[in-house]
Design a protein around this motif. Structure first.
Motif, PDB file in Angstrom:
ATOM      1  N   LEU A 140      71.863  13.770  -0.102  1.00 18.70           N
ATOM      2  CA  LEU A 140      70.571  13.929  -1.135  1.00 18.70           C
ATOM      3  C   LEU A 140      69.721  14.949  -0.407  1.00 18.70           C
ATOM      4  O   LEU A 140      69.047  15.648  -1.041  1.00 18.70           O
ATOM      5  N   ILE A 141      69.536  14.722   0.971  1.00 20.46           N
ATOM      6  CA  ILE A 141      68.401  15.397   1.736  1.00 20.46           C
ATOM      7  C   ILE A 141      69.101  17.047   1.709  1.00 20.46           C
ATOM      8  O   ILE A 141      68.005  17.807   1.523  1.00 20.46           O
ATOM      9  N   LEU A 142      70.254  17.255   1.842  1.00 17.55           N
ATOM     10  CA  LEU A 142      70.746  18.597   2.100  1.00 17.55           C
ATOM     11  C   LEU A 142      70.677  19.100   0.532  1.00 17.55           C
ATOM     12  O   LEU A 142      70.256  20.429   0.464  1.00 17.55           O
ATOM     13  N   ALA A 143      70.878  18.553  -0.455  1.00 15.26           N
ATOM     14  CA  ALA A 143      70.923  18.897  -1.741  1.00 15.26           C
ATOM     15  C   ALA A 143      69.309  19.340  -2.195  1.00 15.26           C
ATOM     16  O   ALA A 143      69.092  20.272  -2.766  1.00 15.26           O
ATOM     17  N   MET A 144      68.375  18.527  -1.853  1.00 18.78           N
ATOM     18  CA  MET A 144      67.301  18.570  -2.014  1.00 18.78           C
ATOM     19  C   MET A 144      66.427  19.819  -1.324  1.00 18.78           C
ATOM     20  O   MET A 144      65.805  20.685  -1.947  1.00 18.78           O
ATOM     21  N   ALA A 145      66.747  20.078  -0.072  1.00 25.33           N
ATOM     22  CA  ALA A 145      66.593  21.417   0.484  1.00 25.33           C
ATOM     23  C   ALA A 145      67.034  22.592   0.086  1.00 25.33           C
ATOM     24  O   ALA A 145      66.204  23.538  -0.071  1.00 25.33           O
TER      25      ALA A 145
END
Length: 293
Positions: A140-145
């Motif tokens: 999720l963090i990588l997708a958000m970034a």
């Protein structure tokens, strides 16, 4: 009684030998529940223009915040749009794009992972270090970034999720390639001078299908959740697009007064992702002997 019992047992054994996949599928009731739920959602979304007479984006202020009724099964939103209609049209986006994302990620990952495992050396080291770097971040963090860098839109959210998922398939395909490259039929093909590209296409990729299909089926539900989460955070589909995450993003503000607004999109998201996980578990049990219960 003994004869009847013997006949029944023989029939089961014969069925298992002639079609083991179908036999295992029949024994897995949870998989059928998942297929039934997902099938209903897909059918309703495909025939949405027939099922509901409303336009998913047409504003009708005079009917805003109507509670669930015969005319509006799931009620209406803050501008009078029918929530049931928007959910059905949103299923096309959430389910369709979730499947497309995983198909793209699996195809790219299998090709890159197979080449990495078979060729090896410096190329393998470079590819695997990049994959490890991406896998170091939570999905999720990588997708958000990535979605924030690319810009808020449904297409960019799909690209971001595909990039997040590709390393999983790279490692999966690479592991299969490392095993297959030591097998006798691959060594024989190399001895007879068959090119590496042909060996990859004919032997490596087809033999990677089983684990990839299992992983892909399980990942579709996760991809749908990620698309909806990015939509909820404003990094995915933008209004007035009828996407489940975007609907929940707006509707949660009205949860205490107009409970139906965020509840029904969230329920559909729960049912679809749960159904896909049940189907994925069933396919894993069928194709992977090690996971037999």
């Amino acid at each position: 009684m003994m004869v009847a019992s013997s006949i029944t047992y023989s029939e089961k054994i014969r069925s298992l030998k002639t079609n083991p996949i179908w036999y295992k599928l029949k024994q897995n009731k949870m998989t059928w529940i998942g297929i039934f739920i997902l099938g209903i959602i897909i059918l309703l979304s495909l025939f949405a223009p027939i099922v509901t007479p409303y336009n998913p984006t047409k504003i009708n202020i005079s009917e805003k915040f109507q509670s669930p009724s015969f005319h509006h099964l799931f009620g209406t939103d803050e501008v009078g749009r029918d929530i049931f209609t928007r959910i059905l049209y949103g299923a096309r986006l959430s389910l369709g794009f979730g499947i497309v994302v995983i198909v793209i990620a699996s195809l790219v990952g299998v090709v890159v992972g197979t080449v990495s495992g078979y060729v090896g050396r410096i190329l393998d080291q470079i590819i695997m270090r990049i994959a490890d770097m991406l896998l170091a971040f939570p999905n999720l963090i990588l997708a958000m970034a990535l979605a924030a860098v690319l810009g808020p839109s449904l297409q960019n959210a799909m690209i971001a999720i595909a990039i997040v998922k590709i390393p999983v398939y790279i490692r999966l395909a690479r592991g299969e390639a490392l095993v297959l490259k030591e097998t006798l039929f691959v060594k024989s093909a190399e001895t007879f001078g068959i090119g590496k590209i042909r060996i990859i296409l004919k032997h490596f990729i087809p033999n990677s299908f089983s684990p990839v299909i299992i992983q892909a089926t399980l990942d579709v539900g996760d991809a749908i959740l990620l698309i909806s989460t990015l939509g909820f955070l404003g990094l995915g589909a933008q209004p007035p697009t009828p996407e489940w995450g975007a609907m929940i993003s707006v509707g949660w503000e009205y949860l205490l007064t107009y409970w139906w607004y965020p509840t029904f999109p969230g329920l559909m998201l729960f049912l679809s992702s749960g159904a896909l996980n049940l189907i994925g578990d069933g396919i894993r049990d069928i194709l992977d002997p090690k996971s037999a219960r």
